[in-house]
Design a protein around this motif. Structure first.
Motif, PDB file in Angstrom:
ATOM      1  N   SER A 246      47.570  23.940   0.103  1.00 17.42           N
ATOM      2  CA  SER A 246      48.356  22.998   0.513  1.00 17.42           C
ATOM      3  C   SER A 246      49.933  23.076   0.792  1.00 17.42           C
ATOM      4  N   GLU A 247      50.399  24.333   0.310  1.00 20.85           N
ATOM      5  CA  GLU A 247      51.854  24.728   0.662  1.00 20.85           C
ATOM      6  C   GLU A 247      51.896  25.734   1.550  1.00 20.85           C
ATOM      7  N   VAL A 248      50.985  26.299   2.027  1.00 19.03           N
ATOM      8  CA  VAL A 248      50.969  27.787   2.967  1.00 19.03           C
ATOM      9  C   VAL A 248      50.000  27.263   4.263  1.00 19.03           C
ATOM     10  N   SER A 249      50.610  27.548   5.154  1.00 14.55           N
ATOM     11  CA  SER A 249      50.024  27.528   6.604  1.00 14.55           C
ATOM     12  C   SER A 249      49.802  29.096   6.883  1.00 14.55           C
ATOM     13  N   THR A 250      48.530  29.395   6.937  1.00  8.39           N
ATOM     14  CA  THR A 250      48.243  30.921   7.028  1.00  8.39           C
ATOM     15  C   THR A 250      48.798  30.975   8.716  1.00  8.39           C
ATOM     16  N   ASN A 251      48.435  30.267   9.402  1.00 10.49           N
ATOM     17  CA  ASN A 251      48.994  30.513  11.091  1.00 10.49           C
ATOM     18  C   ASN A 251      50.453  30.832  11.093  1.00 10.49           C
ATOM     19  N   PHE A 252      51.361  30.140  10.194  1.00 16.17           N
ATOM     20  CA  PHE A 252      52.502  30.269  10.134  1.00 16.17           C
ATOM     21  C   PHE A 252      52.979  31.798   9.963  1.00 16.17           C
ATOM     22  N   TYR A 253      52.129  32.186   8.824  1.00 14.92           N
ATOM     23  CA  TYR A 253      52.627  33.475   8.420  1.00 14.92           C
ATOM     24  C   TYR A 253      51.823  34.528   9.109  1.00 14.92           C
ATOM     25  N   ALA A 254      50.872  34.384   9.610  1.00 18.62           N
ATOM     26  CA  ALA A 254      50.276  35.160  10.648  1.00 18.62           C
ATOM     27  C   ALA A 254      51.071  35.415  11.916  1.00 18.62           C
ATOM     28  N   LYS A 255      51.934  34.427  12.594  1.00 20.48           N
ATOM     29  CA  LYS A 255      53.120  34.727  13.505  1.00 20.48           C
ATOM     30  C   LYS A 255      53.872  35.481  13.072  1.00 20.48           C
ATOM     31  N   LEU A 256      54.569  35.133  11.908  1.00 19.06           N
ATOM     32  CA  LEU A 256      55.783  35.863  11.357  1.00 19.06           C
ATOM     33  C   LEU A 256      55.229  37.345  11.295  1.00 19.06           C
ATOM     34  N   PHE A 257      54.166  37.764  10.774  1.00 16.22           N
ATOM     35  CA  PHE A 257      53.749  39.148  10.688  1.00 16.22           C
ATOM     36  C   PHE A 257      53.851  39.753  11.934  1.00 16.22           C
TER      37      PHE A 257
ATOM     38  N   ASP B 155      58.485  44.849   9.095  1.00 17.64           N
ATOM     39  CA  ASP B 155      58.757  46.378   9.281  1.00 17.64           C
ATOM     40  C   ASP B 155      59.842  46.816   8.564  1.00 17.64           C
ATOM     41  N   ARG B 156      61.027  45.997   8.485  1.00 19.10           N
ATOM     42  CA  ARG B 156      62.235  46.549   7.707  1.00 19.10           C
ATOM     43  C   ARG B 156      61.818  46.787   6.269  1.00 19.10           C
ATOM     44  N   ASP B 157      60.891  46.131   5.373  1.00 18.12           N
ATOM     45  CA  ASP B 157      60.597  46.232   4.269  1.00 18.12           C
ATOM     46  C   ASP B 157      59.585  47.512   4.062  1.00 18.12           C
ATOM     47  N   LEU B 158      58.704  47.358   5.039  1.00 14.33           N
ATOM     48  CA  LEU B 158      57.684  48.443   4.881  1.00 14.33           C
ATOM     49  C   LEU B 158      58.186  49.745   5.129  1.00 14.33           C
ATOM     50  N   ARG B 159      59.138  49.802   6.089  1.00 13.52           N
ATOM     51  CA  ARG B 159      59.690  51.072   6.345  1.00 13.52           C
ATOM     52  C   ARG B 159      60.412  51.632   4.824  1.00 13.52           C
ATOM     53  N   LYS B 160      60.967  50.790   4.159  1.00 10.14           N
ATOM     54  CA  LYS B 160      61.413  51.265   2.900  1.00 10.14           C
ATOM     55  C   LYS B 160      60.469  51.741   1.891  1.00 10.14           C
ATOM     56  N   LEU B 161      59.156  50.992   2.002  1.00 13.69           N
ATOM     57  CA  LEU B 161      58.107  51.182   1.039  1.00 13.69           C
ATOM     58  C   LEU B 161      57.491  52.630   1.287  1.00 13.69           C
TER      59      LEU B 161
ATOM     60  N   CYS C  58      49.864  46.702  10.482  1.00 13.39           N
ATOM     61  CA  CYS C  58      49.730  45.343  10.994  1.00 13.39           C
ATOM     62  C   CYS C  58      49.020  44.372  10.063  1.00 13.39           C
ATOM     63  N   VAL C  59      49.429  42.876  10.209  1.00 14.40           N
ATOM     64  CA  VAL C  59      48.585  42.180   9.320  1.00 14.40           C
ATOM     65  C   VAL C  59      48.047  41.124  10.326  1.00 14.40           C
ATOM     66  N   TYR C  60      46.683  40.695  10.208  1.00 19.19           N
ATOM     67  CA  TYR C  60      46.180  39.729  10.894  1.00 19.19           C
ATOM     68  C   TYR C  60      45.222  38.871  10.099  1.00 19.19           C
ATOM     69  N   LEU C  61      45.121  37.619  10.797  1.00 21.37           N
ATOM     70  CA  LEU C  61      44.572  36.563  10.081  1.00 21.37           C
ATOM     71  C   LEU C  61      43.030  36.461  10.668  1.00 21.37           C
ATOM     72  N   SER C  62      42.206  36.304   9.845  1.00 20.37           N
ATOM     73  CA  SER C  62      40.681  35.800  10.101  1.00 20.37           C
ATOM     74  C   SER C  62      40.352  34.555  10.505  1.00 20.37           C
ATOM     75  N   ASN C  63      40.041  34.238  11.943  1.00 18.84           N
ATOM     76  CA  ASN C  63      39.817  32.833  12.269  1.00 18.84           C
ATOM     77  C   ASN C  63      38.428  32.753  12.666  1.00 18.84           C
ATOM     78  N   PHE C  64      37.690  33.537  12.099  1.00 22.53           N
ATOM     79  CA  PHE C  64      36.196  33.607  12.306  1.00 22.53           C
ATOM     80  C   PHE C  64      35.496  32.308  11.564  1.00 22.53           C
ATOM     81  N   ASP C  65      34.407  31.678  11.882  1.00 24.52           N
ATOM     82  CA  ASP C  65      34.081  30.595  11.172  1.00 24.52           C
ATOM     83  C   ASP C  65      32.600  31.252  10.259  1.00 24.52           C
ATOM     84  N   TYR C  66      32.847  32.266  10.341  1.00 24.67           N
ATOM     85  CA  TYR C  66      31.899  33.318   9.137  1.00 24.67           C
ATOM     86  C   TYR C  66      32.586  34.150   8.399  1.00 24.67           C
ATOM     87  N   GLN C  67      32.032  34.624   7.342  1.00 27.76           N
ATOM     88  CA  GLN C  67      32.747  35.483   6.663  1.00 27.76           C
ATOM     89  C   GLN C  67      32.668  36.886   7.165  1.00 27.76           C
TER      90      GLN C  67
END
Length: 406
Positions: A315-326, A332-338, A290-299
């Motif tokens: 400026s071209e990428v919404s990490t929130n969008f990709y977090a929801k996509l993942f 899964d389909r590509d990871l299964r092949k890998l 699984c892939v998750y997005l770090s939303n903490f205000d600290y490192q």
């Protein structure tokens, strides 16, 4: 001489002492039985066959994984509807529920049917209040067990039938509220899942601020959108985190009770807010990791066996969008092949970093990415609010159980 006590909280019209009774003296107790599993004519009918699997957090069991035919039901020890099913063997010992219609159970469950002057619902709540104490009777053996004799000797404290019924009715209204909130959460989760499917397959599209269509989605390799994060902790003091499937980032202190990074800590990878990390661990929720997005205000820092990455161009990428996509199992389909073989000795899947960054992803216009992410995040916020309401109502119920019973 019987113990005489009173609860801390009481309806004003009632007074007098409560008395202690053995469960076996106020109810009929039946230990379940299982009809022969080799005779298939016993199974698949309309009669409920309750197992520990069927008893969850709800007060009532209205359907079961396994059902019996009339022929199979007649082979079992029948229990009257409205009785209490209580798990007395196994890892889920102490779980209990009321079954509204006539039923039977397997051998892991004892069922209680209250005698006259006693309420099944009241006994249910009394046992729920004393769950942890009852579990202690089972001890620490490999297979926890409360035998029928010990179960019959469990003490409960009770009062007049009218007071029993009023207490049970009041607590039932709280349970109904919890059940309605759980249903609301389930519906929101289903709605979110359905909308994710429609949005990520472009069955539904957002319009721009002028009501026009956004450009057609492009397709890019993950490595064309993101870059690997290689910043190591070294001597820095940064909180160590792991990824839990279904939950996301969780501190090692919280998950394991301590920091388990040891000598490897210096090699941990530093994440900033908005960075993503892929945990290659196999789980029931995410078979291929699984892939998750770090939303903490600290490192935070994460194991270097994770694949961590951030946008090449923010400026071209919404990490929130990709977090929801993942989150929607898009990878899964590509990871299964890998997967080159089964999980390694450390439980991680054999997925190469090179192959991971070659996976193809949809690449919508940035503003459409944001709209999709904001829409799905709003549903998440609604789910979180309902979860908080459930937790608050459950805590209120626990407080009432402690104060309304002896």
């Amino acid at each position: 001489m019987e113990i005489q006590l009173q609860p801390k909280l009481r309806f004003h019209e009632f007074n007098g002492d409560w008395k202690s009774y053995r469960l076996g003296s106020i109810s009929h107790i039946i230990t379940g039985s299982t009809p022969s599993t080799s005779n298939r004519t016993y199974y698949g009918g309309e009669y409920l066959f309750v197992s520990p699997y069927d008893i969850n957090e709800n007060k009532y069991v209205t359907q079961t994984k396994t059902t019996l035919t009339k022929k199979g039901f007649d082979k079992c020890r029948k229990v009257s509807g409205g009785s209490i099913a209580f798990v007395c063997i196994g890892s889920t010992i102490g779980k209990l529920a009321i079954v509204p219609i006539d039923y039977t159970t397997n051998q892991q469950i004892n069922s209680l049917t209250a005698f006259d002057d006693f309420s099944n619902d009241f006994i249910y709540y009394s046992l729920e209040k004393r769950q942890n104490i009852i579990k202690m009777i089972a001890g620490t053996q490999a297979v926890p067990l409360i035998n029928k004799t010990d179960f019959s000797n469990i003490k409960v404290y009770t009062t007049s039938l009218p007071e029993q019924q009023k207490i049970a009715d009041y607590l039932t209204t709280i349970d109904k509220k919890i059940e309605l909130l759980e249903e609301k959460k389930t519906e929101l989760s289903r709605y979110k899942k359905a909308m994710m499917q429609k949005l990520f397959t472009q069955e539904i599209r957002f319009k721009d601020e002028n009501g026009n269509d956004y450009p057609e989605w492009e397709e890019k390799r993950l490595g064309e959108i993101f870059i690997e994060i290689k910043d190591k902790v070294g001597n820095k003091k940064i909180a160590t985190y792991s990824i839990s499937a279904g939950k996301g980032f969780i501190s090692q202190e919280e998950k394991f009770g301590r920091d388990i990074s040891g000598k490897q800590n210096a090699n941990y990878i530093i994440l900033n807010k908005g960075d993503l990390s892929y945990n290659k661990g196999n789980s029931k929720t995410y078979t291929y990791g699984c892939v998750y997005l770090s939303n903490f205000d600290y490192q935070i820092s994460v194991p270097n066996v994770f694949i961590s990455f951030r946008p090449l161009n923010v400026s071209e990428v919404s990490t929130n969008f990709y977090a929801k996509l993942f989150e929607n199992h898009y990878l899964d389909r590509d990871l299964r092949k890998l997967v080159s073989s089964s999980a390694r000795m450390d439980g991680l899947l054999n997925i190469s970093k090179d192959g991971f960054f070659k996976i193809k992803l949809p690449f919508p216009n940035y503003h459409e990415q944001q709209k999709i992410a904001d829409f799905l995040s709003a549903i998440d916020e609604s789910i979180t609010k309902v979860e908080q309401q459930i937790k608050e109502t459950q805590n209120f119920k626990k407080a009432m159980l402690q104060q309304m019973f002896v």
